[in-house]
Each structure stands twice: as C-alpha cells, then as structure tokens.
Scaffold this motif. Structure first.
Motif, mmCIF file in Angstrom:
data_model
loop_
_atom_site.group_PDB
_atom_site.id
_atom_site.type_symbol
_atom_site.label_atom_id
_atom_site.label_comp_id
_atom_site.label_asym_id
_atom_site.label_seq_id
_atom_site.Cartn_x
_atom_site.Cartn_y
_atom_site.Cartn_z
ATOM 1 N N MET A 1 0.790 -0.977 0.040
ATOM 2 C CA MET A 1 -0.021 -0.089 -0.009
ATOM 3 C C MET A 1 0.941 1.273 -0.082
ATOM 4 N N ALA A 2 0.488 2.005 -0.862
ATOM 5 C CA ALA A 2 1.269 3.264 -0.954
ATOM 6 C C ALA A 2 0.895 4.161 0.305
ATOM 7 N N LYS A 3 2.017 4.920 1.136
ATOM 8 C CA LYS A 3 1.714 5.705 2.113
ATOM 9 C C LYS A 3 1.301 7.002 1.700
ATOM 10 N N LYS A 4 0.516 7.700 2.477
ATOM 11 C CA LYS A 4 0.285 9.293 1.851
ATOM 12 C C LYS A 4 1.227 10.148 2.280
ATOM 13 N N LEU A 5 1.448 11.167 1.461
ATOM 14 C CA LEU A 5 2.545 12.170 1.813
ATOM 15 C C LEU A 5 1.834 12.727 3.055
ATOM 16 N N ARG A 6 2.788 13.056 3.788
ATOM 17 C CA ARG A 6 2.338 14.106 5.314
ATOM 18 C C ARG A 6 3.677 15.055 5.495
ATOM 19 N N VAL A 7 3.132 16.372 5.705
ATOM 20 C CA VAL A 7 4.108 17.245 6.233
ATOM 21 C C VAL A 7 3.876 17.809 7.585
ATOM 22 N N GLY A 8 4.769 17.455 8.352
ATOM 23 C CA GLY A 8 4.822 18.013 9.807
ATOM 24 C C GLY A 8 6.007 18.900 9.707
ATOM 25 N N ASP A 9 6.039 19.000 11.163
ATOM 26 C CA ASP A 9 7.240 20.207 11.623
ATOM 27 C C ASP A 9 8.476 19.663 11.269
ATOM 28 N N PRO A 10 9.597 20.606 10.893
ATOM 29 C CA PRO A 10 10.940 19.948 10.574
ATOM 30 C C PRO A 10 11.619 19.630 12.039
ATOM 31 N N LYS A 11 12.546 19.133 11.987
ATOM 32 C CA LYS A 11 13.381 18.501 13.294
ATOM 33 C C LYS A 11 14.096 19.727 13.908
ATOM 34 N N LYS A 12 14.579 19.657 15.070
ATOM 35 C CA LYS A 12 15.720 20.682 15.396
ATOM 36 C C LYS A 12 16.943 20.154 15.994
ATOM 37 N N SER A 13 17.187 18.890 15.736
ATOM 38 C CA SER A 13 18.252 18.113 16.035
ATOM 39 C C SER A 13 18.420 16.944 15.266
ATOM 40 N N ALA A 14 19.687 16.292 15.171
ATOM 41 C CA ALA A 14 19.941 15.203 14.701
ATOM 42 C C ALA A 14 20.163 13.901 15.419
ATOM 43 N N ALA A 15 19.910 12.689 14.764
ATOM 44 C CA ALA A 15 20.217 11.454 15.443
ATOM 45 C C ALA A 15 19.702 11.179 16.767
ATOM 46 N N GLY A 16 20.583 10.747 17.741
ATOM 47 C CA GLY A 16 20.035 10.175 18.994
ATOM 48 C C GLY A 16 19.032 8.782 18.678
ATOM 49 N N LEU A 17 18.546 8.601 19.443
ATOM 50 C CA LEU A 17 17.603 7.332 19.767
ATOM 51 C C LEU A 17 16.909 6.992 18.289
ATOM 52 N N PRO A 18 16.046 8.008 18.131
ATOM 53 C CA PRO A 18 15.452 7.705 16.671
ATOM 54 C C PRO A 18 16.275 7.264 15.629
ATOM 55 N N GLY A 19 17.610 7.904 15.585
ATOM 56 C CA GLY A 19 18.489 7.259 14.513
ATOM 57 C C GLY A 19 18.727 5.922 14.688
ATOM 58 N N VAL A 20 19.388 5.436 15.832
ATOM 59 C CA VAL A 20 19.520 4.253 16.077
ATOM 60 C C VAL A 20 18.428 3.214 15.628
#
Ligand SMILES: Nc1nc2c(c(=O)[nH]1)N[C@H]1C(S)=C(S)[C@@H](COP(=O)(O)OP(=O)(O)OC[C@H]3O[C@@H](n4cnc5c(=O)[nH]c(N)nc54)[C@H](O)[C@@H]3O)O[C@H]1N2
Ligand SMILES: Nc1nc2c(c(=O)[nH]1)N[C@H]1C(S)=C(S)[C@@H](COP(=O)(O)OP(=O)(O)OC[C@H]3O[C@@H](n4cnc5c(=O)[nH]c(N)nc54)[C@H](O)[C@@H]3O)O[C@H]1N2
Ligand SMILES: [Mo]
Length: 765
Positions: A1-20
């Motif tokens: 199933m194709a996901k739908k395009l969504r636009v949210g707020d840009p992040k203010k920092s990189a990596a950390g737990l989500p990166g792992v």
C-alpha cells in the motif's frame, strides 16, 4: 500500500535514539537478525569492510568505537546485504517496458541481481547469459569501432584495485573516455584547488577537525549525508571550537546533535552545534567570502608573513576587495552586513579555521570561482598546513577520491608514462569525454559502446529525458551493478544491453590464491583495506576486479589479467610502481587503519604549483540573475536515499513522510507568487534552448532563503539543462535552476502522466 504524503514540523536536532532505531529497522527488514549483527559490527572496523555510505574518515584504530557507523550507513549496508533477489525468473516475469514504469524506490527494493543478463535487439525481456559469452560480446563490440567510440563510466564505490584495472582497460583499448560521478560532484573542488594550491584534495586530517577553533560548514548537510562528521563536530565543540553553518536551509544536523554512540546523546538534549547560521541565498557564497575577506583585511587580520613567504596574487586580490560593492554582496547573499560582520569576527578570532563544503558549493555556475574565494580567505589568514586548520571538501561516495587517484579521469594523469613503461602499453594522450560531454556524444550518435562500473548513469545525470535518449542511442550498454536501477530498464529497442552482477563491499571475495581484500581512500587521503564477511548474494557473482580482468584479457591479451585476479597484491604492486605516494603500498596498508597519502600543502606548507606558491585569485560578483516571478531551485538529498537509491519515502528531519514530490518554498515567496502550502504545482525550468517540466509537486512552505526553492534529486533531474554547467569544471548546475511554479492542470492525473509516488500524494492533498 502506498503511504500518503504528510508534512509535519521540521526537526531541530539530528540522530539520538530515533537514528539508532531507524538504522536497525532498515537492517532487520532487509537482512534479518543474524546478518544485521554480522554486518553492522564489521563496518569500518580494522579487518572489516569500509562503509559504502560516505567518504568521511574513521578515527584511528585506538579511538574507534565498536559502532563506527551511523543510521544511514546501516541503511546503505542493508540495501546491499538484503536477502531479496532479482533472478532470471524475475526478468522473465517483468517486461523491460513494465519495469520502466516503476519508481526508483520500487526498482531498488527488488533486491540483488543474481545472474548476468542480456537484452538482445528487439527483445522485450532480459534473459540470462553465460559470463564468457557476455565478455566475448563486449570485446567484439569494442573491437568493431575506433577506441573513442566507447565510453567507460565509473561510480565512486569502486575499489582502488578495480578502478586502477578499469582505467588501464580503457586506456589499453585506446581512449581516455573515462567520465565519472565526480564530474557531477566534487570536480569543481578539484579544479579550484589544483589551480590555487596545486593539489586537488583537502588539506586536513580528522585530528585537525578535532583541534580546530572555528569550523565553517558551507553547502553541506552532514546530519543526513555524513552523519559521522557530527561526532567530529561534537568533539571539536567540546574542545571549544565555534561552528558557522552557511546554508539556505536550517538543516537539523547542523543545529543540534544527539550522539547515538553515547548514552548522554541517546536520551538527552545533545550538543548545540552551529553558533551562527548564515541563511544564505543559493549561489551567494562567492560574494560572502569576498565580503569576509575584505573585512578581514580592513581589520588588519591578514597573516602577512605567510602571504609574503608562500603566496602570489595578494595585491590584486586586495585591490579587488578594496572596490567591493556592498549592495551587490547583500543582494547576492540575502544576508545583513551585521551577520557578515559577526561571521568575520569569528574568523578573525580563530587561530585555527577549517572550511568544509560539499554540493552546495560545487554544483553552481560559479562553483570553481566560489571555492577559490574560500581558498582566498584561508590563505589570507594562513590557514593551510597548520594544525587544526585547512580546506575540507567533504567527498560523497566512499571511494570517489581513491578512484581519481587511481586514474579514473577523462584527462590523462601525470603518471601515465610510468604505467606505460611498466606495462608496455602505449597510452592515449588526448583528453577524453567527461559526463556531460559523453551524454552529448551519445545523443549525437558518436558513441557505440557505453560501459558503467557501478552507478546509475540514467538517473544521476542531468536532463533525464535527454540522458535517457542518449543512452538508448548507443549499440551496446554494459552495466556492472549490484542492484536493479533506472539505467537497466530504459534500454532501447534496437539496442543490446548487458547487466553484469558483481560482489558488494560486504561480501567475501575468494580468488585462486584465497580470500582477497581491496583498498579505498577516504576524504582525507587515508588509504585502508576493506574486506567483506558475508557469503555472496549468488554463486554466479564475480568481483569487479574479476569482471574488468576477464574483459581485459580479451582487449589487451599481453597483460597478466589472470594473475591480477588471482591475487590482488599483484595489482597493488603495479599501483605502487605507477602511482605517486604508493611505494610500499602492501606493507603500509597492512597496518591497522592504513596510511595517509602525502599532501605537500598539508604536510609542509609547500605548494606543487608551477611557481611553488599558493595563488590568490580575483573573481567578479555576478550571481545568476533570476527574473521576477521565478525561483532558484536547488536539488538535494532526503534523509532516506543514497543518491539514486531510494531507501524510503521519508525525510524525517525536514518533516516529510510518505512521499518525495515536494518543493520547499519560503512562505513570503509563496505569498508573493499567490500560491499556498499544500497546492500541487508543476515545476517548469527555464533555459535558453527550451522549457523543461516536472509535473505535480506538493508545495511545502519552508524556512529557506528568500527566492530559493528545493526539491529532491533525482526526481528533479529532468529540470537540469544539459548545457547548464559550472565554468571550468563542467559540473551540471544541479543547485541553481531557474524555475517557475505552475498550478498543475487537473487532467494530468487522469492522463497517467504522474508517477505512483505522485498519485499517493494526490490522496493527501
Ligand atoms: N545518506 C546519504 N549519504 C550520502 C549521500 C546520499 O545520497 N545519502 N550521497 C553522497 C554523495 S555522492 C555526496 S556528493 C554527498 C552529498 O552531501 P551534501 O552536499 O550534504 O548533499 P545535498 O543533499 O546535495 O546537500 C547540499 C546542501 O547544500 C545546501 N545548499 C544548496 N545550495 C547552496 C548554496 O548555494 N550555498 C550554500 N551555502 N548551501 C547550499 C543545501 O541546502 C544542502 O544542505 O553525500 C554523500 N553521502
Ligand atoms: N540533480 C542532481 N543530480 C545529481 C546530484 C545532485 O545533487 N542533484 N548529485 C550528483 C552526485 S554528487 C553524484 S556522486 C552522482 C551519483 O551518481 P552515481 O554514482 O552514478 O549514482 P548512484 O545512485 O550512487 O549509483 C547507485 C547504483 O550503483 C550500483 N552499486 C551500488 N554498489 C555497487 C558496487 O559495490 N559495485 C557496483 N558495480 N555497483 C554498485 C547499484 O546498482 C545502484 O543502483 O549523482 C549526481 N547527480
Ligand atoms: Mo557525490
């Protein structure tokens, strides 16, 4: 199933737990638990393989962490070590014309190619072919035409050993037609550095980065494209360095970094990186660096003793800056004089400054002059050949710098006579074709055979429609590849096309004398070994060295190709006798961490130019003029892609999920143009010859510099005119395209002119 395009707020920092999490998830879905563990622990470790992600260097073995890779390195490995396979049955099932309707994302997700395949003229499908038959066919096609009717392209993942033999193959065949991805990448850096400091490579080591007092990151998005660089920036920052980011976008990775290799970074707030963000207009950097140079001279911050002892051209430079037109500077940069003065103070206070840059500087019309302007400022302050200081072009592909060192170049390298002596092969003297010239020659019917060692020429090159037609216009295409891509599926009806599947970095390479390793050179001239540990994706795969050699044996039978394949040490012996800096290669590369190639400006402040001096240069400020109602479009990478390999449809740091057909525009520009966030527009590029159109992009109101827009590569490549290239380097101006946005006609959807990616976008709009 194709996901739908969504636009949210840009992040203010990189990596950390989500990166792992994202890195591991990519590994687990494609490789399973065991392979994920087997591969990820071997990335960038002594005795392991070099990460196929980027060219950022690894720390010395004693400082290396057990997880010397990043989220995006893990994705790159997962993409190669995937358990999915593209088999002869797959090709029997899917006609080439059907494959051509799929997205790059879909093509890449099908897995590793297992079997040499051929498409004959008139055939709708690829069919399997035996290796010997494939090599025989290529050799016969090459022999049927003048040597210059063949083009040998290279992408920057190829090892030193394979690259060295490949350029020898091309030159033994009789041509310097060796375009490479570098022509679209750091060619401008090479051109600017050779003409000013005498060598086309960066002047710093990783220790310099750690020791710097000021690091200026210009036109680069390390949080996505060189994530391990953030660790080095964090290190420098802890040592008290200041950081300036020069970028039209507030890239998350430059603002704040949560080091995923440290507990504090996983959960905490992380380290603030940039002390100053100069939100420059696309193409404004030349003016910025002139203004900084001028203010530094006014403030008496010039390093006069260095300038006197080691440089030429200072007086002309100073005179030129004495006439600086500040109004032009402020228009070109979109910055205030106060911002530029703040930046200049940081330059003036710093005893050790490094300027790093990537595609934001190299892919503009005045790219070479702009990089020379960076050199000017560094020379002015004596910031070359000094601890913690220097010039740092940050390379892309993991061995793109090594490939150039090995002679992958459309110009004959200076050491070619040595290779001719060592091999007894006469070398062609005439300059060959670069990437843009090769496309023109193919378009015009002058090329009969196109061979590519890696890469995705069709999708990576500018002017997609023109490039695809050009590729279809040769008799034979030969793609040495690991994964299926656009270049394989645009084959012309009357054309013969070969796909030759090869081993990847992660895989064991066993030849007649046993297991082999290869070598690579990183962005800081460090050469080290790389050895995979996984069983090959298919028993039919050959190494790149073996593929080049078996073809070589048919083209230049006097050379010892089978010895070279049997034992890569013999290739390294030939490299050692031919290429400067490689004496004692085998012994040096055996030391953990490898060795660093000599670099006179870095090592001894001596400059291998004609007069032995470093050169100041003078350039006018004349940015690309953008007519009213138009924007200057840059094409860049999302967080979920490796060049033309699309890992996924998200761009987490910029707040985009589930789609790629977006165009980022400043809200004030939108207001002025009478457009709104969320509207669907065609992007139309305006160039002297004709207009080019990329249909149906969703507008994303975004914090970019005024007058500038951004969209993803390679979807936007259709907009880059073939003839719009940087002066001197001939690099396509992928970061400077004049465009207008047109509200999309509603019937475009029903006429089928829209990719599935864009249709899913429709649902969201
Ligand atoms: N994960 C991942 N890693 C990669 C790659 C990948 O695709 N994915 N690609 C590899 C390759 S081959 C390369 S060359 C590198 C590319 O690495 P980058 O150069 O970081 O890649 P781009 O996404 O092109 O980003 C260009 C940056 O320059 C900025 N910019 C654009 N125009 C201008 C300008 O006129 N002035 C200034 N000052 N800034 C500008 C953009 O806003 C953006 O932040 O990354 C390498 N590493
Ligand atoms: N508009 C626009 N265009 C650009 C850019 C941009 O910023 N904007 N960036 C430019 C830049 S910086 C670059 S470097 C070029 C990239 O141009 P290329 O290097 O030509 O493209 P890639 O997408 O990196 O190539 C991916 C393909 O390489 C093959 N591959 C992967 N690993 C291996 C391997 O180990 N061996 C072999 N033989 N094949 C392998 C796979 O089949 C995969 O599909 O694109 C350029 N084009
Ligand atoms: Mo690149």
């Amino acid at each position: 199933m194709a996901k739908k395009l969504r636009v949210g707020d840009p992040k203010k920092s990189a990596a950390g737990l989500p990166g792992v999490g994202h890195g591991l998830a990519a590994g687990l879905t494609q490789m399973g638990v065991r392979r994920t563990a087997l591969t990820l622990l071997k990335i960038n470790q002594p005795g392991g393989f070099d990460c196929p992600g980027c060219a950022w260097p690894e720390p010395g073995p004693e400082q290396r962490s057990h997880a010397e890779f990043c989220e995006n390195g893990a994705k790159a490995v997962a993409e190669e070590a995937t358990l999915r396979r593209v088999t002869p049955e797959f090709f029997a099932e899917h006609a080439i014309a059907d494959l051509a309707t799929q997205t790059d994302h879909w093509l890449g997700k099908q897995g590793r190619i297992t079997t040499p395949m051929i498409k004959f003229p008139g055939s709708a499908h690829y069919a399997p072919i035996a290796w010997d038959d494939a090599f025989g066919l290529v050799a016969r096609s090459l022999a049927a035409h003048e040597p210059d009717r063949a083009v040998f392209y290279t992408s920057g993942r190829t090892s030193n050993e394979a690259a060295f033999l490949y350029q020898l193959l091309a030159r033994a065949h009789g041509t310097n037609n060796l375009p490479d991805c570098s022509n679209m990448c750091h060619e401008s850096s090479g051109a600017a550095l050779i003409s000013t400091i005498g060598i086309g490579k960066g002047t710093v080591t990783l220790d310099d980065v750690h020791a710097a007092r000021l690091i200026v990151v210009v036109g680069q998005n390390p949080g996505t494209n060189h994530p391990r660089m953030l660790t080095a920036l964090e290190h420098a920052k802890r040592n008290g360095a200041r950081i300036i980011a020069v970028n039209p976008l507030p890239e998350a990775g430059l603002m704040r970094f949560k080091n995923p290799q440290k507990l504090s970074g996983l959960a905490g707030r992380g380290t603030a990186l940039a002390d100053l963000h100069l939100q420059i207009r696309v193409g404004g950097d030349l003016a910025l660096f002139q203004a900084i140079g001028s203010l530094l001279i006014e403030a008496g911050s010039a390093d006069t003793s260095f300038i006197e002892s080691s440089t030429a051209g200072y007086d002309a430079y100073r005179t030129h800056l004495g006439e600086l037109d500040w109004a032009a500077v402020l228009t070109a940069t979109g910055l205030t004089r106060a911002e530029i003065e703040t930046a200049t103070k940081l330059f003036a206070q710093s005893s050790a400054t490094i300027v790093c840059w990537a595609m934001g500087l190299t892919q503009g019309r005045d790219a070479v002059a702009t990089i020379r302007e960076v050199v000017n400022v560094q020379l002015l302050r004596g910031m070359i050949g000094k601890k913690g200081a220097g010039l740092c072009p940050v390379r892309g592909h993991s061995n793109v710098q090594g490939d150039r060192t090995m002679g992958i170049w459309h110009e004959p390298p200076s050491w070619l006579p040595r290779l001719a002596d060592a091999t007894g092969v006469a070398m062609p003297a005439e300059r060959g074709l670069d990437t843009v010239e090769a496309i023109r020659a193919m378009r015009d019917g002058e090329i009969k055979v196109f061979m590519a060692l890696g890469g995705n020429f069709a999708a990576a090159s500018p002017d997609s429609d023109v490039t695809e037609a050009a590729l279809r216009n040769v008799d034979l295409t030969v793609h040495v590849s690991t994964k299926l891509n656009r270049s394989h599926v645009i084959a012309g009806d009357e054309q013969t096309s070969l796909i030759l599947p090869c081993l990847g970095r992660t895989e064991r390479d066993v030849q007649a004398t046993g297991e082999q390793f290869v070598t690579v050179e990183d962005s800081m001239s460090n050469v080290h070994s790389s050895q995979g540990n996984l069983p090959p994706a298919s028993p039919l795969l050959l190494s790149e060295v073996a593929i080049v050699s078996r073809l070589g044996a048919l083209i230049a039978p006097t050379l010892p190709w089978s010895t070279w394949t049997a034992d890569y040490r013999t290739v390294r012996e030939l490299i050692a006798t031919s290429v400067p800096g490689f004496d004692g290669f085998e012994a040096k590369v055996a030391t953990p961490g490898g060795f660093t190639l000599p670099h006179p400006p870095r090592d001894s402040r001596s400059f291998p130019t004609a007069d032995g001096l470093a050169h100041f240069t003078v350039s006018p400020i004349a940015p690309v003029e953008v007519p009213p109602g138009r924007l200057l479009l840059q094409t860049l990478r999302s967080h979920d892609q490796y060049n033309t390999t699309i890992y996924g449809l998200d761009d987490r740091y910029r707040g985009i999920t589930g789609g790629r057909r977006v165009v980022f525009v400043n809200p004030d520009d939108l207001a002025e143009l009478g457009l709104r966030d969320g509207e669907i527009v065609d992007i139309v590029s305006e160039w002297a010859d004709t207009e080019r159109r990329a249909p149906r992009f969703r507008i994303v109101s975004y914090d970019t510099a005024r007058g500038c827009a951004a969209a993803y590569f390679p979807e936007a490549n259709v907009l880059v005119p073939l003839d719009s290239t940087a002066a001197e380097s001939n690099t396509p101006t992928s970061k400077q395209i004049i465009v207008r946005l047109e509200r999309a006609a509603l019937d475009a959807v029903s006429s089928g002119a829209v990719s599935s990616d864009a249709v899913s976008l429709d649902a969201a709009s």
